[in-house]
Design a protein around this motif. Structure first.
Motif, PDB file in Angstrom:
ATOM      1  N   ARG A   1       0.836  -1.211   0.000  1.00 46.20           N
ATOM      2  CA  ARG A   1       0.000   0.000   0.000  1.00 46.20           C
ATOM      3  C   ARG A   1       0.870   1.260   0.000  1.00 46.20           C
ATOM      4  NH1 ARG A   1      -2.539  -0.925   4.333  1.00 46.20           N
ATOM      5  NH2 ARG A   1      -1.561   0.622   5.652  1.00 46.20           N
ATOM      6  N   VAL A   2       1.938   1.262   0.799  1.00 42.30           N
ATOM      7  CA  VAL A   2       2.852   2.414   0.847  1.00 42.30           C
ATOM      8  C   VAL A   2       3.517   2.615  -0.515  1.00 42.30           C
ATOM      9  CG1 VAL A   2       5.023   3.257   1.836  1.00 42.30           C
ATOM     10  CG2 VAL A   2       3.252   2.322   3.335  1.00 42.30           C
ATOM     11  N   VAL A   3       3.957   1.523  -1.143  1.00 43.97           N
ATOM     12  CA  VAL A   3       4.594   1.612  -2.459  1.00 43.97           C
ATOM     13  C   VAL A   3       3.609   2.183  -3.474  1.00 43.97           C
ATOM     14  CG1 VAL A   3       5.512   0.242  -4.392  1.00 43.97           C
ATOM     15  CG2 VAL A   3       6.325  -0.171  -2.065  1.00 43.97           C
ATOM     16  N   GLU A   4       2.364   1.711  -3.441  1.00 45.34           N
ATOM     17  CA  GLU A   4       1.346   2.203  -4.375  1.00 45.34           C
ATOM     18  C   GLU A   4       1.074   3.689  -4.154  1.00 45.34           C
ATOM     19  OE1 GLU A   4      -0.862   2.289  -7.548  1.00 45.34           O
ATOM     20  OE2 GLU A   4       0.155   0.458  -6.922  1.00 45.34           O
ATOM     21  N   GLN A   5       0.977   4.101  -2.879  1.00 45.54           N
ATOM     22  CA  GLN A   5       0.753   5.524  -2.572  1.00 45.54           C
ATOM     23  C   GLN A   5       1.924   6.378  -3.059  1.00 45.54           C
ATOM     24  OE1 GLN A   5       0.122   5.405   1.657  1.00 45.54           O
ATOM     25  NE2 GLN A   5      -2.088   5.054   1.452  1.00 45.54           N
ATOM     26  N   LEU A   6       3.137   5.922  -2.794  1.00 45.77           N
ATOM     27  CA  LEU A   6       4.315   6.664  -3.251  1.00 45.77           C
ATOM     28  C   LEU A   6       4.357   6.732  -4.778  1.00 45.77           C
ATOM     29  CD1 LEU A   6       7.183   5.447  -0.881  1.00 45.77           C
ATOM     30  CD2 LEU A   6       6.309   7.773  -1.100  1.00 45.77           C
ATOM     31  N   ALA A   7       4.059   5.629  -5.437  1.00 52.68           N
ATOM     32  CA  ALA A   7       4.071   5.613  -6.911  1.00 52.68           C
ATOM     33  C   ALA A   7       3.037   6.605  -7.451  1.00 52.68           C
ATOM     34  CB  ALA A   7       3.791   4.199  -7.428  1.00 52.68           C
ATOM     35  N   ASN A   8       1.862   6.663  -6.843  1.00 50.69           N
ATOM     36  CA  ASN A   8       0.847   7.627  -7.280  1.00 50.69           C
ATOM     37  C   ASN A   8       1.319   9.061  -7.060  1.00 50.69           C
ATOM     38  OD1 ASN A   8      -0.974   5.714  -8.162  1.00 50.69           O
ATOM     39  ND2 ASN A   8      -2.020   5.576  -6.191  1.00 50.69           N
ATOM     40  N   ARG A   9       1.950   9.313  -5.929  1.00 47.39           N
ATOM     41  CA  ARG A   9       2.464  10.665  -5.673  1.00 47.39           C
ATOM     42  C   ARG A   9       3.546  11.034  -6.682  1.00 47.39           C
ATOM     43  NH1 ARG A   9       3.247  11.540   0.805  1.00 47.39           N
ATOM     44  NH2 ARG A   9       1.066  11.928   1.276  1.00 47.39           N
ATOM     45  N   ILE A  10       4.404  10.088  -7.005  1.00 44.78           N
ATOM     46  CA  ILE A  10       5.474  10.332  -7.977  1.00 44.78           C
ATOM     47  C   ILE A  10       4.866  10.680  -9.335  1.00 44.78           C
ATOM     48  CG2 ILE A  10       7.346   9.237  -9.282  1.00 44.78           C
ATOM     49  CD1 ILE A  10       7.959   7.632  -6.656  1.00 44.78           C
ATOM     50  N   ARG A  11       3.863   9.936  -9.750  1.00 46.12           N
ATOM     51  CA  ARG A  11       3.213  10.189 -11.040  1.00 46.12           C
ATOM     52  C   ARG A  11       2.507  11.547 -11.066  1.00 46.12           C
ATOM     53  NH1 ARG A  11       0.931   5.076 -10.112  1.00 46.12           N
ATOM     54  NH2 ARG A  11       2.235   3.440 -10.930  1.00 46.12           N
ATOM     55  N   GLU A  12       1.857  11.902  -9.962  1.00 45.25           N
ATOM     56  CA  GLU A  12       1.036  13.119  -9.916  1.00 45.25           C
ATOM     57  C   GLU A  12       1.844  14.395  -9.685  1.00 45.25           C
ATOM     58  OE1 GLU A  12      -1.756  12.241  -6.840  1.00 45.25           O
ATOM     59  OE2 GLU A  12      -2.811  10.731  -8.049  1.00 45.25           O
ATOM     60  N   ALA A  13       3.014  14.270  -9.081  1.00 48.12           N
ATOM     61  CA  ALA A  13       3.797  15.456  -8.734  1.00 48.12           C
ATOM     62  C   ALA A  13       4.358  16.132  -9.975  1.00 48.12           C
ATOM     63  CB  ALA A  13       4.942  15.082  -7.792  1.00 48.12           C
ATOM     64  N   GLU A  14       4.308  17.452  -9.975  1.00 48.46           N
ATOM     65  CA  GLU A  14       4.906  18.219 -11.072  1.00 48.46           C
ATOM     66  C   GLU A  14       6.424  18.077 -11.021  1.00 48.46           C
ATOM     67  OE1 GLU A  14       5.379  22.877 -12.091  1.00 48.46           O
ATOM     68  OE2 GLU A  14       3.339  22.189 -11.740  1.00 48.46           O
ATOM     69  N   SER A  15       6.963  18.098  -9.807  1.00 51.41           N
ATOM     70  CA  SER A  15       8.404  17.937  -9.576  1.00 51.41           C
ATOM     71  C   SER A  15       8.598  17.178  -8.270  1.00 51.41           C
ATOM     72  CB  SER A  15       9.089  19.290  -9.463  1.00 51.41           C
ATOM     73  OG  SER A  15       8.867  20.055 -10.603  1.00 51.41           O
ATOM     74  N   ILE A  16       9.774  16.588  -8.131  1.00 45.41           N
ATOM     75  CA  ILE A  16      10.112  15.854  -6.918  1.00 45.41           C
ATOM     76  C   ILE A  16      11.497  16.318  -6.480  1.00 45.41           C
ATOM     77  CG2 ILE A  16      10.583  13.575  -5.944  1.00 45.41           C
ATOM     78  CD1 ILE A  16       8.780  12.463  -8.244  1.00 45.41           C
ATOM     79  N   ILE A  17      11.617  16.707  -5.213  1.00 42.51           N
ATOM     80  CA  ILE A  17      12.923  17.106  -4.674  1.00 42.51           C
ATOM     81  C   ILE A  17      13.283  16.110  -3.577  1.00 42.51           C
ATOM     82  CG2 ILE A  17      14.259  18.912  -3.540  1.00 42.51           C
ATOM     83  CD1 ILE A  17      12.289  20.947  -4.747  1.00 42.51           C
ATOM     84  N   VAL A  18      14.467  15.531  -3.680  1.00 46.00           N
ATOM     85  CA  VAL A  18      14.914  14.517  -2.727  1.00 46.00           C
ATOM     86  C   VAL A  18      15.953  15.137  -1.806  1.00 46.00           C
ATOM     87  CG1 VAL A  18      15.985  12.246  -2.471  1.00 46.00           C
ATOM     88  CG2 VAL A  18      14.493  12.706  -4.416  1.00 46.00           C
ATOM     89  N   VAL A  19      15.772  14.929  -0.489  1.00 46.07           N
ATOM     90  CA  VAL A  19      16.689  15.495   0.496  1.00 46.07           C
ATOM     91  C   VAL A  19      17.146  14.419   1.469  1.00 46.07           C
ATOM     92  CG1 VAL A  19      15.674  17.801   0.349  1.00 46.07           C
ATOM     93  CG2 VAL A  19      14.837  16.215   2.063  1.00 46.07           C
TER      94      VAL A  19
ATOM     95  N   ALA B   1      10.685   3.274  -1.574  1.00 42.56           N
ATOM     96  CA  ALA B   1      10.725   4.381  -2.533  1.00 42.56           C
ATOM     97  C   ALA B   1      11.302   3.910  -3.872  1.00 42.56           C
ATOM     98  CB  ALA B   1      11.549   5.531  -1.976  1.00 42.56           C
ATOM     99  N   ARG B   2      12.292   3.022  -3.841  1.00 39.63           N
ATOM    100  CA  ARG B   2      12.841   2.477  -5.092  1.00 39.63           C
ATOM    101  C   ARG B   2      11.779   1.695  -5.867  1.00 39.63           C
ATOM    102  NH1 ARG B   2      17.513   1.347  -1.911  1.00 39.63           N
ATOM    103  NH2 ARG B   2      19.162   2.779  -2.486  1.00 39.63           N
ATOM    104  N   ARG B   3      11.039   0.853  -5.139  1.00 37.16           N
ATOM    105  CA  ARG B   3       9.977   0.079  -5.798  1.00 37.16           C
ATOM    106  C   ARG B   3       8.917   1.019  -6.376  1.00 37.16           C
ATOM    107  NH1 ARG B   3       9.623  -4.565  -1.248  1.00 37.16           N
ATOM    108  NH2 ARG B   3      11.420  -5.751  -1.966  1.00 37.16           N
TER     109      ARG B   3
END
Length: 176
Positions: A8-26, A58-60
């Motif tokens: 479920r966490v992987v699916e939520q993260l994947a959806n956020r990655i797809r929907e985000a205009e940009s992603i900043i990793v810190v 997050a990798r998955r």
């Protein structure tokens, strides 16, 4: 964490990655829980969500969302800022937090399918906000229009000044 929870966490993260205009990793190593909460609150105000993620999950999610550039940035304690609207504002806020705390380190970003280095994110953070850029564009467009108006209106203004002086002289001559 149970396997179903991980999925479920992987699916939520994947959806956020797809929907985000940009992603900043810190790298958030050294930040307290209170500081992380403050970063989340500050980013939420500008339409960005901040998520601390386990790298394996997050990798998955990155693989599932087909973002291979994100996988390169997932090393060590990772937090991901999912930018909804204004990447410059999010980069600016994260740069401010990085300067204030000296603990948060920007690793890079994904923007429009392109991987940005930490230096490129820093430069992005130095850009004016989207609203400031819009106002500058409006000013740049309006300035020549105002100049053209002034040039076109000048003969009419000058005619009115001459006409007023003529009327004033005429009235003074009649009164004398």
């Amino acid at each position: 964490m149970h396997v179903d929870d991980k999925r479920r966490v992987v699916e939520q993260l994947a959806n956020r990655i797809r929907e985000a205009e940009s992603i900043i990793v810190v790298d958030y190593r050294g930040l307290s829980v209170t500081q992380i909460r403050d970063v989340r609150t500050a980013l939420r105000e500008i339409g960005t969500s901040f998520h601390v993620a386990k790298n394996t999950l997050a990798r998955r999610a990155a693989e599932q969302a087909e973002e291979p550039g994100l996988i390169e940035l997932l090393q060590g304690p990772t937090a991901i800022a999912f930018v909804g609207d204004d990447p410059a504002a999010a980069a600016k806020k994260l740069s401010e937090v990085s300067r204030q705390t000296r603990a948060l380190t920007v690793r890079g970003a994904i923007m429009e399918g392109r991987t940005l280095s930490a230096d490129e994110v820093r430069v992005l953070g130095e850009l004016p906000s989207r609203e400031m850029l819009r106002s500058q564009v409006v000013g740049a467009v309006a300035s020549p229009l105002q100049g053209a108006y002034n040039v076109l209106a000048a003969p009419l203004r000058e005619f009115l000044v001459v006409l007023d002086q003529y009327i004033a002289n005429r009235q003074a001559a009649e009164a004398a």
